[in-house]
Scaffold this motif. Structure first.
Motif, PDB file in Angstrom:
ATOM      1  N   GLU A 159       0.832  -1.159  -0.002  1.00 48.91           N
ATOM      2  CA  GLU A 159      -0.035   0.134  -0.016  1.00 48.91           C
ATOM      3  C   GLU A 159       0.985   1.233  -0.109  1.00 48.91           C
ATOM      4  OE1 GLU A 159      -2.363  -0.954   3.268  1.00 48.91           O
ATOM      5  OE2 GLU A 159      -3.961  -1.656   2.421  1.00 48.91           O
ATOM      6  N   GLU A 160       2.021   1.233   0.771  1.00 51.14           N
ATOM      7  CA  GLU A 160       2.863   2.149   0.493  1.00 51.14           C
ATOM      8  C   GLU A 160       3.505   2.577  -0.666  1.00 51.14           C
ATOM      9  OE1 GLU A 160       5.793   1.697   3.841  1.00 51.14           O
ATOM     10  OE2 GLU A 160       4.410   2.001   5.298  1.00 51.14           O
ATOM     11  N   MET A 161       3.946   1.483  -1.325  1.00 50.75           N
ATOM     12  CA  MET A 161       4.271   1.704  -2.673  1.00 50.75           C
ATOM     13  C   MET A 161       3.366   2.327  -3.603  1.00 50.75           C
ATOM     14  SD  MET A 161       7.515   1.127  -2.604  1.00 50.75           S
ATOM     15  CE  MET A 161       7.990   0.857  -4.209  1.00 50.75           C
ATOM     16  N   LEU A 162       2.314   1.635  -3.459  1.00 49.93           N
ATOM     17  CA  LEU A 162       1.059   2.057  -4.537  1.00 49.93           C
ATOM     18  C   LEU A 162       0.734   3.571  -4.284  1.00 49.93           C
ATOM     19  CD1 LEU A 162      -1.090  -1.284  -4.902  1.00 49.93           C
ATOM     20  CD2 LEU A 162       0.470  -0.299  -6.557  1.00 49.93           C
ATOM     21  N   ALA A 191       1.082  19.332  -0.938  1.00 42.07           N
ATOM     22  CA  ALA A 191       0.409  18.035  -0.972  1.00 42.07           C
ATOM     23  C   ALA A 191       1.371  17.078  -0.845  1.00 42.07           C
ATOM     24  CB  ALA A 191      -0.471  18.194  -2.279  1.00 42.07           C
ATOM     25  N   LEU A 192       2.444  17.028  -1.390  1.00 48.21           N
ATOM     26  CA  LEU A 192       3.324  15.871  -1.188  1.00 48.21           C
ATOM     27  C   LEU A 192       3.506  15.440   0.225  1.00 48.21           C
ATOM     28  CD1 LEU A 192       6.423  16.907  -3.441  1.00 48.21           C
ATOM     29  CD2 LEU A 192       4.519  15.244  -3.800  1.00 48.21           C
ATOM     30  N   LEU A 193       3.262  16.204   1.327  1.00 51.55           N
ATOM     31  CA  LEU A 193       3.167  15.816   2.558  1.00 51.55           C
ATOM     32  C   LEU A 193       2.174  14.569   2.810  1.00 51.55           C
ATOM     33  CD1 LEU A 193       3.243  19.171   4.431  1.00 51.55           C
ATOM     34  CD2 LEU A 193       5.403  17.579   4.230  1.00 51.55           C
ATOM     35  N   GLN A 194       1.354  14.455   1.938  1.00 48.34           N
ATOM     36  CA  GLN A 194       0.134  13.279   2.338  1.00 48.34           C
ATOM     37  C   GLN A 194       1.057  11.941   2.318  1.00 48.34           C
ATOM     38  OE1 GLN A 194      -1.683  10.894   0.406  1.00 48.34           O
ATOM     39  NE2 GLN A 194      -0.344  10.965  -1.591  1.00 48.34           N
ATOM     40  N   GLN A 195       2.236  11.913   1.509  1.00 53.65           N
ATOM     41  CA  GLN A 195       3.024  10.378   1.692  1.00 53.65           C
ATOM     42  C   GLN A 195       3.535  10.174   2.910  1.00 53.65           C
ATOM     43  OE1 GLN A 195       3.046   8.241  -0.346  1.00 53.65           O
ATOM     44  NE2 GLN A 195       4.652   6.792   0.298  1.00 53.65           N
ATOM     45  N   PRO A 196       4.320  11.286   3.704  1.00 56.04           N
ATOM     46  CA  PRO A 196       4.459  10.930   5.019  1.00 56.04           C
ATOM     47  C   PRO A 196       3.472  10.689   6.129  1.00 56.04           C
ATOM     48  CG  PRO A 196       5.304  13.128   4.557  1.00 56.04           C
ATOM     49  CD  PRO A 196       4.990  12.129   3.275  1.00 56.04           C
ATOM     50  N   LEU A 197       2.399  11.371   5.906  1.00 53.67           N
ATOM     51  CA  LEU A 197       1.269  11.265   6.542  1.00 53.67           C
ATOM     52  C   LEU A 197       0.697   9.875   6.465  1.00 53.67           C
ATOM     53  CD1 LEU A 197      -0.363  14.639   6.465  1.00 53.67           C
ATOM     54  CD2 LEU A 197       0.686  13.875   8.127  1.00 53.67           C
ATOM     55  N   PHE A 198       0.693   9.334   5.281  1.00 55.49           N
ATOM     56  CA  PHE A 198       0.012   8.001   4.965  1.00 55.49           C
ATOM     57  C   PHE A 198       0.850   6.948   5.554  1.00 55.49           C
ATOM     58  CE2 PHE A 198      -0.369   4.104   2.461  1.00 55.49           C
ATOM     59  CZ  PHE A 198      -1.627   3.909   2.607  1.00 55.49           C
ATOM     60  N   ALA A 250       2.638   7.372   8.096  1.00 54.60           N
ATOM     61  CA  ALA A 250       2.344   7.499   9.805  1.00 54.60           C
ATOM     62  C   ALA A 250       1.121   6.991  10.304  1.00 54.60           C
ATOM     63  CB  ALA A 250       2.734   9.053  10.148  1.00 54.60           C
ATOM     64  N   MET A 251       0.319   6.885   9.339  1.00 54.16           N
ATOM     65  CA  MET A 251      -1.236   6.461   9.775  1.00 54.16           C
ATOM     66  C   MET A 251      -1.118   4.958   9.647  1.00 54.16           C
ATOM     67  SD  MET A 251      -4.750   6.903   7.807  1.00 54.16           S
ATOM     68  CE  MET A 251      -4.336   5.775   6.373  1.00 54.16           C
ATOM     69  N   VAL A 252      -0.395   4.206   8.564  1.00 52.93           N
ATOM     70  CA  VAL A 252      -0.306   2.882   8.414  1.00 52.93           C
ATOM     71  C   VAL A 252       0.695   2.260   9.252  1.00 52.93           C
ATOM     72  CG1 VAL A 252      -1.337   2.849   6.195  1.00 52.93           C
ATOM     73  CG2 VAL A 252       1.132   2.947   6.456  1.00 52.93           C
ATOM     74  N   GLY A 253       1.756   2.894   9.788  1.00 56.88           N
ATOM     75  CA  GLY A 253       2.732   2.572  10.415  1.00 56.88           C
ATOM     76  C   GLY A 253       2.737   2.711  12.015  1.00 56.88           C
ATOM     77  N   GLU A 256      -0.740   2.450  13.314  1.00 52.37           N
ATOM     78  CA  GLU A 256      -1.610   1.121  13.156  1.00 52.37           C
ATOM     79  C   GLU A 256      -2.854   1.285  12.468  1.00 52.37           C
ATOM     80  OE1 GLU A 256      -1.942  -0.644  16.791  1.00 52.37           O
ATOM     81  OE2 GLU A 256       0.612  -1.036  16.887  1.00 52.37           O
ATOM     82  N   GLY A 257      -2.881   2.208  11.371  1.00 55.49           N
ATOM     83  CA  GLY A 257      -4.330   2.339  10.641  1.00 55.49           C
ATOM     84  C   GLY A 257      -5.195   3.407  11.344  1.00 55.49           C
ATOM     85  N   ASN A 258      -5.095   4.011  12.413  1.00 57.99           N
ATOM     86  CA  ASN A 258      -5.881   4.919  12.935  1.00 57.99           C
ATOM     87  C   ASN A 258      -5.695   6.089  12.707  1.00 57.99           C
ATOM     88  OD1 ASN A 258      -7.616   6.286  14.476  1.00 57.99           O
ATOM     89  ND2 ASN A 258      -7.070   5.479  16.499  1.00 57.99           N
ATOM     90  N   PRO A 259      -6.734   6.761  11.659  1.00 52.77           N
ATOM     91  CA  PRO A 259      -6.625   8.238  11.253  1.00 52.77           C
ATOM     92  C   PRO A 259      -6.646   9.268  12.152  1.00 52.77           C
ATOM     93  CG  PRO A 259      -8.647   7.204  10.295  1.00 52.77           C
ATOM     94  CD  PRO A 259      -8.003   6.118  11.353  1.00 52.77           C
ATOM     95  N   TYR A 260      -7.219   8.980  13.098  1.00 53.66           N
ATOM     96  CA  TYR A 260      -7.881   9.955  14.081  1.00 53.66           C
ATOM     97  C   TYR A 260      -7.139  11.335  14.416  1.00 53.66           C
ATOM     98  CZ  TYR A 260     -10.253  12.363  18.233  1.00 53.66           C
ATOM     99  OH  TYR A 260     -10.764  13.126  18.832  1.00 53.66           O
ATOM    100  N   TRP A 261      -5.859  11.157  14.944  1.00 53.61           N
ATOM    101  CA  TRP A 261      -4.904  12.152  15.308  1.00 53.61           C
ATOM    102  C   TRP A 261      -4.321  12.746  13.928  1.00 53.61           C
ATOM    103  CZ3 TRP A 261      -5.203  13.395  19.877  1.00 53.61           C
ATOM    104  CH2 TRP A 261      -5.763  12.348  20.863  1.00 53.61           C
ATOM    105  N   ILE A 262      -4.357  12.225  12.797  1.00 59.35           N
ATOM    106  CA  ILE A 262      -4.124  12.873  11.557  1.00 59.35           C
ATOM    107  C   ILE A 262      -5.230  13.965  11.315  1.00 59.35           C
ATOM    108  CG2 ILE A 262      -3.382  12.632   9.249  1.00 59.35           C
ATOM    109  CD1 ILE A 262      -1.906  10.275   9.924  1.00 59.35           C
TER     110      ILE A 262
END
Length: 555
Positions: free
Chosen positions: A78-81, A471-478, A480-483, A486-492
């Motif tokens: 998912e990170e690569m895609l 908007a490139l910041l969405q990649q490190p945010l993603f 952080a969310m899946v890492g 652990e998939g919880n998007p609440y704090w982001i």
């Protein structure tokens, strides 16, 4: 050979209808990433990164051939895609500045031909890489990049077409922007075909043929450029085709002297002088103005919010079903896949709302502008006609209201993202679609109101490029969310909601700027009244009235 402007004018409705369809099917289709992501996973792109310990095996029953259908998915995949989506969406926005420069130099025709070719090439590359995704998965990065770049070429060139439609130009423009914003519905539609057991390769090859149609339609029907109504009188373009050159010149002189009034003639000269003085404003002054700098904050924040939601939507929906369970059962995994697919299809379908919402924000931006147009022809009757609306002040007022409405919708969208409820996400999708359709129209209307026309394209391109970088910041945010999360998007989502409050800084400054313009207008009207009183006194004494040009230039 490109058709002449007269030939193109005869085909303008064909070009408009096909441009809307082409934008809908071939422009920003990458924004329907949620549905494409599911198809890429099922085709096995980057599935070789998944190991037995950190991956899930998704069972989808039997395929049409009777074989059990299953596919692997994991965080690394998912990170690569998502990285591929980040690059493609970056090019979709960041290349507007160089495209604007190229289009000013060569016209829209070669840019559109290039864009359709690159879009078709991207479809062909996805079809080829799907034959052996274990070895050719890396091609998806290039394919998504070409898809984003080719799509923005088609969108950018289509916004010049409304020049040929006179009073309907705003309507045609809103349809072009709406079809671009609604193109996110295309991949969800393609996924329905894919779920009906149509091969992914077949879909991509057919799409390549569609891109070929866009190429040849442009080659045979699009002229080298679409001059503005100030440069060409489209209402007489068919009538003047057969006129001799001298007759054309005489006809133009008659049109210019239609009023037969020396005073109007003098005011036309003053207007020309005012326009030339406006065009002499340094570009550096426009770039470092407070309005442009605050718009960068608002647009960058909005772009990051919109792109992150698109990239992470499937993972957010997945978390709402599993609630972060580390080892979900096979039934829960199947249920998660089905619900994510269902809600992704709903999200894609709702993108068609952009065709309805874009004209709405256009109406807000054009509120009471007709009352301002009449002011141009009422210069000599300003004493008796009563107070008139200042065009620039009205545009700034409309832009301020439009940004306030858009930011309120963005805040409501952020609150909905925080609520762990699947049916509520349909409202989240609607708000997301409205914000995405509104924000660019608001920004374009604001730039047209406060900056010289020769700075508009470059400022818009520069803003889009800077917003795309943010908007490139969405990649490190993603990641952080899946890492770590652990998939919880609440704090982001909470952090982005707080960041969204910065969007109100721009309309706040516009309110201050509007008050400044109103004070200037009051002083200018008072000075104009004194000058007109002096002129009337001079006429009464038998002297020929004249103007020093001071008030008109300031206006």
């Amino acid at each position: 050979m490109a058709p002449s402007l007269v030939q193109a004018y005869k085909r303008r409705w064909w070009m408009a209808v096909t441009a809307v369809l082409e934008n809908l099917l071939c422009s920003a289709v990458l924004l329907g990433w949620g549905s494409l992501l599911i198809m890429l996973k099922r085709e096995g792109f980057y599935s070789h990164l998944c190991t037995e310990n950190d991956s899930l095996v998704v069972h989808l029953g039997n395929s049409s051939t009777g074989d059990a259908e299953e596919w692997l998915t994991c965080v690394d995949q998912e990170e690569m895609l998502n990285l591929g989506f980040t690059i493609g969406s970056f090019l979709l926005s960041a290349t507007t500045l160089p495209l604007g420069i190229l289009m000013d130099r060569f016209g829209p025709r070669p840019i559109r031909l290039m864009g359709s070719s690159l879009f078709g090439l991207s479809c062909g590359m996805m079809a080829v890489s799907a034959n052996d995704p274990n070895k050719l998965s890396a091609l998806i990065f290039l394919a998504l990049s070409l898809n984003g770049f080719g799509g923005i070429c088609l969108t950018f060139t289509s916004i010049t077409l409304p020049n040929m439609f006179g009073p309907l130009s705003s309507t045609i423009m809103s349809l072009m922007i709406g079809s671009y914003a609604s193109s996110a519905v295309t991949f969800p539609g393609v996924k329905l075909i894919y779920d009906a057991d149509v091969s992914f390769q077949v879909i991509m090859w057919v799409w390549l043929g569609l891109a070929g149609f866009v190429f040849f339609n442009c080659f045979f029907n699009w002229p080298t450029g679409f001059p503005s109504p100030d440069e060409v009188d489209y209402s007489k373009i068919l009538e003047t085709k057969e006129l001799p050159q001298m007759d054309k010149k005489a006809d133009e002189e008659k049109l210019q002297e239609k009023n037969g009034d020396a005073h109007n003639h003098s005011t036309e000269k003053l207007a020309t002088k005012s326009e030339s003085s406006t065009k002499n404003v340094p570009f550096r002054r426009s770039v470092f103005s407070p309005i442009f700098l605050w718009s960068l904050v608002t647009m960058g924040m909005s772009q990051l919010r919109i792109i992150f939601f698109m990239g992470a939507m499937n993972k957010m929906l997945e978390f709402m079903v599993t609630h972060g369970e580390e080892h979900p059962s096979e039934d829960l995994v199947t249920e998660t896949v089905e619900k994510v697919s269902f809600y992704s299809s709903i999200f894609g379908t709702l993108q068609l709302l952009c065709l309805l919402t874009c004209p709405l924000i256009g109406y807000i931006m054009d509120w009471k502008m007709k009352e301002c147009v009449e002011e141009k022809g009422a210069f000599e009757n300003s004493q008796n006609s009563g107070p008139k609306r200042d065009r620039k002040i009205q545009k700034v007022t409309n832009a301020m209201r439009a940004f306030i409405i858009t930011n309120m919708l963005l805040i409501a969208f952020g609150f909905c993202c925080l609520i762990d409820n699947l049916p509520l996400q349909i409202l989240t999708f609607i708000l997301h679609t409205m914000v995405r359709g509104f924000i660019h129209s608001c920004c374009g209307g604001l730039y047209a109101a406060v900056y010289p026309s020769n700075h508009f394209g470059t400022l818009t391109g520069l803003q889009s490029m800077i917003s795309a970088v943010i908007a490139l910041l969405q990649q490190p945010l993603f990641i952080a969310m899946v890492g770590p999360l652990e998939g919880n998007p609440y704090w982001i989502n909470l952090g982005l909601l707080i960041f969204s409050l910065a969007g109100f800084l721009l309309p706040g400054y516009l309110f201050y700027h509007r008050r400044h313009l109103l004070k200037e207008k009051e002083a200018r009207d008072k000075r104009l009244g004194q000058e007109l009183e002096a002129l009337n006194h001079t006429v009464a004494n038998g002297h020929k009235p004249h103007t020093n040009g001071f008030a008109a230039v300031d206006a």
